[in-house]
Every structure is written in structure tokens, then in C-alpha cells.
Design a protein around this motif. Structure first.
Motif, short mmCIF file in Angstrom:
data_model
loop_
_atom_site.label_atom_id
_atom_site.label_comp_id
_atom_site.label_asym_id
_atom_site.label_seq_id
_atom_site.Cartn_x
_atom_site.Cartn_y
_atom_site.Cartn_z
N LYS A 159 0.85 -1.19 0.00
CA LYS A 159 0.00 0.00 0.00
C LYS A 159 0.88 1.23 0.00
N ARG A 160 0.75 2.05 -1.04
CA ARG A 160 1.53 3.29 -1.12
C ARG A 160 0.91 4.34 -0.19
N LEU A 161 1.76 5.06 0.51
CA LEU A 161 1.30 6.10 1.43
C LEU A 161 1.48 7.49 0.85
N THR A 162 1.89 7.55 -0.40
CA THR A 162 2.00 8.81 -1.12
C THR A 162 1.68 8.56 -2.58
N GLU A 163 1.02 9.51 -3.22
CA GLU A 163 0.70 9.40 -4.64
C GLU A 163 1.82 9.95 -5.51
N ASP A 164 2.84 10.54 -4.88
CA ASP A 164 3.97 11.09 -5.64
C ASP A 164 4.71 9.97 -6.36
N ARG A 165 5.20 10.30 -7.55
CA ARG A 165 6.04 9.34 -8.28
C ARG A 165 7.47 9.50 -7.76
N LEU A 166 7.86 8.65 -6.86
CA LEU A 166 9.13 8.79 -6.18
C LEU A 166 10.31 8.48 -7.10
N GLN A 167 11.39 9.19 -6.88
CA GLN A 167 12.64 8.98 -7.60
C GLN A 167 13.63 8.35 -6.63
N LEU A 168 13.90 7.07 -6.80
CA LEU A 168 14.77 6.36 -5.88
C LEU A 168 16.19 6.30 -6.43
N HIS A 169 17.16 6.29 -5.53
CA HIS A 169 18.57 6.28 -5.92
C HIS A 169 19.31 5.23 -5.10
N PRO A 170 20.42 4.72 -5.62
CA PRO A 170 21.21 3.76 -4.84
C PRO A 170 21.77 4.41 -3.58
N VAL A 171 21.71 3.70 -2.49
CA VAL A 171 22.30 4.18 -1.24
C VAL A 171 23.82 4.07 -1.35
N ASP A 172 24.52 5.10 -0.97
CA ASP A 172 25.97 5.12 -1.01
C ASP A 172 26.48 4.33 0.21
N VAL A 173 26.79 3.05 0.01
CA VAL A 173 27.16 2.19 1.13
C VAL A 173 28.52 2.58 1.73
N ASN A 174 29.39 3.15 0.89
CA ASN A 174 30.67 3.61 1.42
C ASN A 174 30.47 4.80 2.36
N ARG A 175 29.57 5.69 1.99
CA ARG A 175 29.26 6.83 2.83
C ARG A 175 28.56 6.38 4.12
N LEU A 176 27.68 5.39 3.99
CA LEU A 176 26.99 4.84 5.15
C LEU A 176 28.01 4.30 6.16
N TYR A 177 29.01 3.60 5.64
CA TYR A 177 30.03 3.05 6.53
C TYR A 177 30.88 4.17 7.12
N GLU A 178 31.23 5.13 6.30
CA GLU A 178 32.09 6.23 6.77
C GLU A 178 31.44 7.00 7.91
N ILE A 179 30.13 7.24 7.79
CA ILE A 179 29.39 7.95 8.84
C ILE A 179 29.47 7.18 10.17
N ASN A 180 29.49 5.86 10.05
CA ASN A 180 29.42 5.02 11.25
C ASN A 180 30.72 4.27 11.55
N LYS A 181 31.78 4.67 10.90
CA LYS A 181 33.04 3.93 10.97
C LYS A 181 33.56 3.70 12.39
N PRO A 182 33.63 4.71 13.25
CA PRO A 182 34.19 4.47 14.59
C PRO A 182 33.44 3.39 15.37
#
Length: 359
Positions: free
Chosen positions: A83-106
Motif C-alpha cells: 500500500k503506497r502512502l503517497t501518490e507522488d512518483r518517487l525517484q529512488l537512488h542507490p544508497v551510497d554504502v561507502n558513505r553509510l560506513y564512513e558515517i558510522n566507521k568508529p
């Protein structure tokens, strides 16, 4: 161990001890979105290995911290719907997994080092007592993380990797095992397997049930003990088994200690190096280290294991039977025949998978 909070960056969360969000989370890939036909409503690339969204609590699809859709229903006999909770046509992008790790690296480096130290400490403690060492491997996300940690902590000659082949694994799980062997060619992979295949054991004992889950003992625990006796050449082999048990998975597992002596066998010690890891931490680790092998997760399954299991959820069943239906059909038919023999045919057909869970 840590909660997470959403940042302003696309698909990026920050692990923190002060986070208000403590839900189980998983990555969502384009294959899952295609499975639900979401490309009719959202735009997203289909040439990326990276996740496009995250799902909280398994069913709630989250984009930048906002729930944009929610999956409903599902069973062996019914595909879940979204069930969609928004009628907007969303634009999805790949998650930057390197950035995700860098943010949480310590925090992630700290978790990793603590797990490695734990593995090494238990090895030092029990090696002098004549114990053999095993990394339990199932082909799922937890055991993949565990395998990588064991490979970093111990020399290849210091432990075995034992895959318990129940004969009920999904095809993608078997492929994941082969990919792991290729990724870690220096490790000693072994397979433990019951002398009875599932067709024989199910006919002998009846379908596994929530009240009588004989399957783990018959197809996992006992074959592993026999395999260790074979590997060590000792009938009374003592072993330390590193496993991927995590407290987040259930209330029962949340009460586990890091080291458990004699829980499954009097001569076996189970060690849980990632017991306190949650899924947010686990996926950060897996995605960054590019050891996310099992394709079953890419279509929406949040756990892998036996293809027909009394402990599975309606969500799991609704996806698995649609994607892997041909593989599962034989065992599902056994459940149906058992249900019919125990109840009227009309009631058994109506209840379907619910009968299985009520056994």
C-alpha cells in the motif's frame, strides 16, 4: 547494540546510543520492488547492487526517514500487497554504502574489533583443553558476517567451517554457500548432513511443528556432532562452535550469554560473537565489505533457512512461495496431506498454512 537516526543524506542513517529508533531494519533492492510491481509507480535504477530504500519492522518502506509504503498480508497461499502512502512518483537512488560506513566507521570498527577479540579469546582459552573449533555457516546474513570475522580472527588451520545442509535450503542459499567457498578459498569448508533426506524424515515423524521442532536436532545438531567426530577422529570430540545467534532475533535469544556450555551437547560450547549486533550494524558491515551474497534477501526475505518452517512468518511465506514455489511444493503438499488426515478436507484446505502453524 546501537539505535539509529536518519540523516539528511539519502538513505543514510547514523548509529548512536541515544537514538529513538530501535526497530529491525533491512535494505530494499530493486528486485523486491519489481516483485511487487512498484516500477509502475516509482522510478528507480535496475543496474545497481546497492539498496534503494530501507524497510523498518520488515514491512514499512522508508525513504529518508519517511514511511512511503507498507506491505500487507501474505501466506503460503497469498502474495503480500504493498500500500503506497503517497501518490507522488518517487525517484529512488542507490544508497551510497561507502558513505553509510564512513558515517558510522568508529562504532563499526569497535564492534568488529570486539567480536574478533572475543573469537580469539575463546580460541586461546579452549585450545589448551583439546577443543576443536567450528564456524557454523548457514548461508544467511548472520553467518556471513560471522564467517568474515572468524576469517579475520583465526588462521585457516585453526577452525572448520561447517555448513549444515538440511536438504531443505532454498536454491539461493546453496548458491551462497558456493560463493562463500570461492570468496574464502583458504578456509576448510565441510558439510554436515543427515543420513535421511527430508522426504524420509517427514514421512517418519510428520511435518515439523512449533510444539515439536524435531527438525533442528535431526537435520542440524546431530549431523554436526557426527561430522566433528569424523573430522577429529574422536568419538568424544569436544568442540567450540561460533554461531551467528543475535539477541534481536527473539525474546529467548535476548537472554543468552555470550558463551553457553552444554546447551545442545554436553561436549559442545556455543560462542556468540555477534550476539549484541542489530540488523542496522550487521547490514552496514555486510554491504561495505561486499559479502552480501544470498540473493534471497534481494527479493525481500529477511531471514533464510529451511524452505518450509513452522517458525516462519506470513511475510516470509508469501514471498518465498511465490519466488521459490517449485522448490517448496513437495514439502507444502506433505503439510497439506497431514492437515487433511487430522481434520476434514474442507477445513484443511480453508486453513492452509494456518494449520501448519497450529500443529
Amino acid at each position: 547494540m546501537y539505535g539509529y537516526e536518519w540523516t539528511e543524506e539519502y538513505g543514510i542513517f547514523r548509529l548512536t546510543i541515544d537514538a529513538k529508533i530501535q526497530k529491525e531494519i533491512r535494505p530494499v533492492f530493486y528486485e523486491e520492488l519489481d516483485f511487487f510491481g512498484m516500477d509502475a509507480y516509482w522510478d528507480y535504477p535496475k543496474d545497481t547492487e546497492a539498496p534503494l530504500l530501507w524497510a523498518e519492522g520488515i514491512r514499512k518502506y522508508v525513504m529518508n526517514g519517511v514511511c512511503v509504503a507498507e506491505a500487507q498480508g501474505g501466506s503460503f497461499y497469498a502474495k503480500p500487497t504493498v500500500k503506497r502512502l503517497t501518490e507522488d512518483r518517487l525517484q529512488l537512488h542507490p544508497v551510497d554504502v561507502n558513505r553509510l560506513y564512513e558515517i558510522n566507521k568508529p562504532l563499526l570498527l569497535s564492534l568488529e574489533q570486539k567480536a574478533i577479540n572475543f573469537i580469539q579469546e575463546q580460541h586461546s582459552k579452549y585450545q589448551a583443553l583439546g577443543y576443536a573449533f567450528v564456524c557454523a555457516f548457514s548461508g544467511g546474513k548472520d553467518s556471513l558476517a560471522l564467517l568474515d570475522l572468524c576469517a579475520k580472527a583465526l588462521a585457516p588451520s585453526e577452525f572448520y567451517v561447517v555448513f549444515s545442509n538440511t536438504g531443505m535450503e532454498l536454491s539461493d542459499t546453496l548458491k551462497a554457500v558456493e560463493l562463500a567457498k570461492a570468496h574464502y578459498p583458504e578456509l576448510r569448508f565441510e558439510e554436515a548432513k543427515c543420513h535421511m533426506d527430508p522426504n524420509e524424515s517427514w514421512d517418519e515423524f510428520g511435518p515439523p511443528a512449533r510444539r515439536m521442532r524435531w527438525c533442528c536436532h535431526v537435520h542440524k545438531s546431530v549431523p554436526t556432532i557426527i561430522k566433528l567426530r569424523e573430522l577429529t577422529g574422536k568419538i568424544n570430540a569436544k568442540d567450540v562452535v561460533y554461531d551467528g545467534v543475535r539477541a534481536e532475533e527473539s525474546a529467548r535469544r535476548a537472554k543468552y550469554d555470550d558463551v553457553v556450555v552444554g546447551a545442545k551437547n554436553i561436549s559442545q560450547i556455543n560462542c556468540h560473537p555477534i550476539l549484541k549486533w542489530n540488523t542496522a550494524e550487521l547490514y552496514c558491515f555486510l554491504l561495505y565489505n561486499k559479502i552480501f551474497f544470498n540473493a534471497a534477501y534481494r527479493v525481500g526475505l529477511f531471514r533464510v533457512g529451511c524452505m518450509v518452517c513452522p517458525m516462519s512468518s506470513e511475510w516470509w511465506e508469501g514471498i518465498a512461495n511465490n519466488v521459490y514455489g517449485n522448490e517448496m511444493q513437495n514439502l507444502i503438499e506433505k503439510v497439506e496431506r497431514f492437515a487433511i488426515s487430522a481434520k476434514s478436507e474442507k477445513e484443511a484446505i480453508r486453513m492452509g498454512a494456518e494449520v501448519f502453524h497450529a500443529l
